[in-house]
Design an enzyme around this catalytic site. Structure first.
Site, PDB file in Angstrom:
ATOM      1  N   TYR A   1     -19.621 -13.942 -21.519  1.00 55.86           N
ATOM      2  CA  TYR A   1     -19.624 -14.720 -22.769  1.00 55.86           C
ATOM      3  C   TYR A   1     -19.236 -13.818 -23.927  1.00 55.86           C
ATOM      4  O   TYR A   1     -19.826 -12.753 -24.109  1.00 55.86           O
ATOM      5  CB  TYR A   1     -21.003 -15.350 -23.031  1.00 55.86           C
ATOM      6  CG  TYR A   1     -20.946 -16.844 -22.813  1.00 55.86           C
ATOM      7  CD1 TYR A   1     -20.137 -17.638 -23.616  1.00 55.86           C
ATOM      8  CD2 TYR A   1     -21.655 -17.458 -21.782  1.00 55.86           C
ATOM      9  CE1 TYR A   1     -20.030 -18.992 -23.395  1.00 55.86           C
ATOM     10  CE2 TYR A   1     -21.552 -18.822 -21.559  1.00 55.86           C
ATOM     11  CZ  TYR A   1     -20.737 -19.581 -22.378  1.00 55.86           C
ATOM     12  OH  TYR A   1     -20.614 -20.921 -22.168  1.00 55.86           O
TER      13      TYR A   1
ATOM     14  N   GLU B   1     -18.341 -15.189 -27.338  1.00 60.32           N
ATOM     15  CA  GLU B   1     -18.093 -15.990 -28.554  1.00 60.32           C
ATOM     16  C   GLU B   1     -17.949 -15.063 -29.749  1.00 60.32           C
ATOM     17  O   GLU B   1     -18.736 -14.127 -29.911  1.00 60.32           O
ATOM     18  CB  GLU B   1     -19.221 -16.992 -28.767  1.00 60.32           C
ATOM     19  CG  GLU B   1     -19.115 -18.167 -27.816  1.00 60.32           C
ATOM     20  CD  GLU B   1     -20.153 -19.240 -28.086  1.00 60.32           C
ATOM     21  OE1 GLU B   1     -21.030 -19.038 -28.953  1.00 60.32           O
ATOM     22  OE2 GLU B   1     -20.099 -20.277 -27.397  1.00 60.32           O
TER      23      GLU B   1
ATOM     24  N   ASP C   1       5.570 -25.297 -33.023  1.00 65.26           N
ATOM     25  CA  ASP C   1       4.957 -25.164 -31.699  1.00 65.26           C
ATOM     26  C   ASP C   1       6.101 -24.745 -30.771  1.00 65.26           C
ATOM     27  O   ASP C   1       6.963 -25.555 -30.430  1.00 65.26           O
ATOM     28  CB  ASP C   1       4.368 -26.511 -31.299  1.00 65.26           C
ATOM     29  CG  ASP C   1       3.849 -26.529 -29.875  1.00 65.26           C
ATOM     30  OD1 ASP C   1       4.160 -25.587 -29.114  1.00 65.26           O
ATOM     31  OD2 ASP C   1       3.155 -27.485 -29.504  1.00 65.26           O
TER      32      ASP C   1
ATOM     33  N   THR D   1       2.140 -21.946 -25.762  1.00 69.63           N
ATOM     34  CA  THR D   1       1.397 -21.711 -24.535  1.00 69.63           C
ATOM     35  C   THR D   1       1.946 -20.405 -23.971  1.00 69.63           C
ATOM     36  O   THR D   1       2.976 -19.905 -24.426  1.00 69.63           O
ATOM     37  CB  THR D   1       1.602 -22.851 -23.511  1.00 69.63           C
ATOM     38  OG1 THR D   1       2.998 -23.045 -23.316  1.00 69.63           O
ATOM     39  CG2 THR D   1       0.960 -24.133 -23.988  1.00 69.63           C
TER      40      THR D   1
ATOM     41  N   LYS E   1       4.790 -21.001 -19.877  1.00 72.85           N
ATOM     42  CA  LYS E   1       6.083 -21.666 -19.627  1.00 72.85           C
ATOM     43  C   LYS E   1       7.170 -20.583 -19.514  1.00 72.85           C
ATOM     44  O   LYS E   1       7.096 -19.774 -18.601  1.00 72.85           O
ATOM     45  CB  LYS E   1       6.349 -22.686 -20.737  1.00 72.85           C
ATOM     46  CG  LYS E   1       5.291 -23.812 -20.743  1.00 72.85           C
ATOM     47  CD  LYS E   1       5.622 -24.899 -21.731  1.00 72.85           C
ATOM     48  CE  LYS E   1       4.655 -26.064 -21.640  1.00 72.85           C
ATOM     49  NZ  LYS E   1       3.563 -26.017 -22.622  1.00 72.85           N
TER      50      LYS E   1
ATOM     51  N   ARG F   1      -1.914 -19.648 -17.589  1.00 70.28           N
ATOM     52  CA  ARG F   1      -2.012 -20.933 -18.300  1.00 70.28           C
ATOM     53  C   ARG F   1      -2.948 -20.770 -19.483  1.00 70.28           C
ATOM     54  O   ARG F   1      -4.131 -20.463 -19.304  1.00 70.28           O
ATOM     55  CB  ARG F   1      -2.536 -21.991 -17.333  1.00 70.28           C
ATOM     56  CG  ARG F   1      -2.700 -23.386 -17.908  1.00 70.28           C
ATOM     57  CD  ARG F   1      -2.843 -24.393 -16.784  1.00 70.28           C
ATOM     58  NE  ARG F   1      -1.617 -24.427 -16.020  1.00 70.28           N
ATOM     59  CZ  ARG F   1      -0.545 -25.166 -16.329  1.00 70.28           C
ATOM     60  NH1 ARG F   1      -0.586 -25.953 -17.376  1.00 70.28           N
ATOM     61  NH2 ARG F   1       0.531 -25.126 -15.591  1.00 70.28           N
TER      62      ARG F   1
HETATM   63  N1  DSN Z   1       3.052 -29.169 -20.819  1.00 67.89           N
HETATM   64  C1  DSN Z   1       3.957 -29.907 -21.585  1.00 67.89           C
HETATM   65  C2  DSN Z   1       5.268 -30.011 -20.903  1.00 67.89           C
HETATM   66  O1  DSN Z   1       5.334 -30.251 -19.690  1.00 67.89           O
HETATM   67  O2  DSN Z   1       6.253 -29.868 -21.576  1.00 67.89           O
HETATM   68  C3  DSN Z   1       3.376 -31.227 -21.857  1.00 67.89           C
HETATM   69  O3  DSN Z   1       2.095 -31.051 -22.389  1.00 67.89           O
END
Ligand code: DSN
Length: 409
Positions: A50, A52, A196, A222, A225, A231
């Site tokens: 933990y 926080e 984003d 994120t 990708k 993730r």
């Molecule tokens: N993960 C995103 C995508 O597949 O583009 C959607 O949230």
């Protein structure tokens, strides 16, 4: 006791999923194969801790090593994206986006977002998402003819709507984003500018797509990708917004951070600084472009006529229902996802398009030749070609370009 003995059911299913990933052709442009080093950092007892708070200011004891790991991840993220501040704690892109809205806006404030049907994301104002329920959104889309964002149209909407924040975001838009052009509009209407970059983060990190800094106030992403990490999510911002952003994420939205994932993010950021990563991203773009070219040659309509990045959307409406096309490709070991096309008249669950891209197959080592071959297989499938032949083609390509050979399970 080893998992295969203590819980053979879960073990067996994990094993099958790993083999599915190894044996199939992953063309879903938001997926990739993280390195074995990223995966091994994730599977560590750091998950027990933990933490926080933030490095040096935790609400729990025993964080001396966790602090060092998280600080390393922060410093690497800042260097990679040339950002003044980084928060590496978001569990996902959606959490990161929620924190940005919470930090900069009041409920009910106006946001100008990119239309989901044109290639936006749920968290950019969809009515079924918290963003569309809590904030007052208007949307810009793409030009009907060019299927590209037209900044003159964006400006008109922004001047009329007077948003407090403008979102630049895409999940299914294949063209370069003009952060500088957007920043002129944001300045004109006195709005924050928020990008984003979840989809294009790897391209941005390696200089293969223009950077959102210094034009944007806040940037989220994120890490799994094109960036090819674990993730998870990430927030980058100008120094003057750092406290607002950090407070909005914790304690505003999240509790304990996932420190095993943060360690894996640190590993991913180091990998992304390397010259081989730049080479990889360059190939990602070349491969996507080759695929789009092949579709065009074979008469399959590519939205906006092609791609500048890692993905494209093709219009499959002349060949049947996208849901059954996606399922049919699944059975051949070709993984794509169905997606709306601009001005789609079909419903989101069964829209007119298929979205696909090159990040995962490029990680396997595909070059333009193989990408053209895969686009050819998809075309054959759409036009009713021999399924057994396509299946053999998938098998042969996945054997020729194996993945996770160094990964023991
Ligand atoms: N993960 C995103 C995508 O597949 O583009 C959607 O949230």
């Amino acid at each position: 006791m080893k998992l295969h003995k203590s819980d053979p059911k879960v073990y067996g299913l994990i094993h099958k999923e790993i083999n599915r990933q190894k044996d199939g052709l992953v063309l879903i442009p938001s997926e990739n194969y993280a390195s074995s080093n990223v995966i091994s950092a994730m599977g560590t007892p750091l998950s027990n801790k933990y933490s926080e708070g933030y490095p040096g200011k935790r609400y729990y004891g025993g964080n001396e090593y966790i602090d060092q790991i998280e600080s390393l991840a922060i410093e690497r993220a800042k260097k990679l994206f040339k950002a003044e501040h980084a928060n590496v704690q978001p569990h996902s892109g959606s959490q990161a986006n929620a924190a940005v809205y919470l930090a900069l806006l009041n409920y009910g404030d106006k946001i100008l977002g990119f239309d989901l049907a044109a290639g936006g994301h749920l968290t950019h104002g969809s009515k079924v998402n918290f963003s569309g329920k809590l904030y007052n959104f208007d949307y810009y889309g793409v030009d009907r003819k060019t299927e590209r964002i037209n900044l003159k149209d964006v400006e008109k909407i922004a001047v009329r709507f007077k948003p407090k924040l403008i979102v630049i975001s895409t999940t299914a838009y294949s063209r370069q984003l003009d952060f500088k052009g957007f920043s002129k509009i944001a300045k004109k209407v006195g709005a924050y500018l928020f990008a984003d970059i979840a989809h294009i983060a790897g391209l941005v990190a390696s200089g293969e797509h223009p950077s959102p800094f210094p034009y944007c106030d806040v940037v989220t992403s994120t890490t799994h990708k094109t960036l090819r990490g674990p993730r998870g999510g990430l927030i980058l911002c100008k120094g003057e917004l750092s406290q607002k952003i950090d407070k909005a994420l914790f304690p505003g939205i999240q509790g304990g951070p996932l420190e095993n994932i943060i360690a894996a993010k640190a590993v991913c950021f180091k990998e992304a600084i390397s010259p081989s990563f730049k080479k990889y991203q360059r190939q990602v773009i070349k491969n996507a472009s080759a695929m789009a070219d092949e579709f065009n040659k074979k008469g399959i309509r590519v939205i906006s006529g092609g791609t500048d990045n890692h993905l494209m959307v093709i219009d499959v409406s002349p060949y049947g229902e996208s849901k059954s096309i996606q399922e049919g490709l699944d059975r051949l070991g070709i993984y794509v996802n169905r997606n709306a096309i601009p001005f789609d008249e079909k419903p989101p669950f069964n829209p007119s398009g298929i979205r696909l891209g090159s990040p995962a197959v490029t990680t396997r080592g595909f070059k333009e030749k193989e990408c053209r071959e895969v686009a050819g297989m998809i075309t054959d499938f759409l036009k009713g070609g021999d399924k057994e032949k396509i299946k053999k083609g998938v098998k042969s390509l996945s054997r020729k370009f194996p993945i996770y050979e160094d990964f023991r399970w």
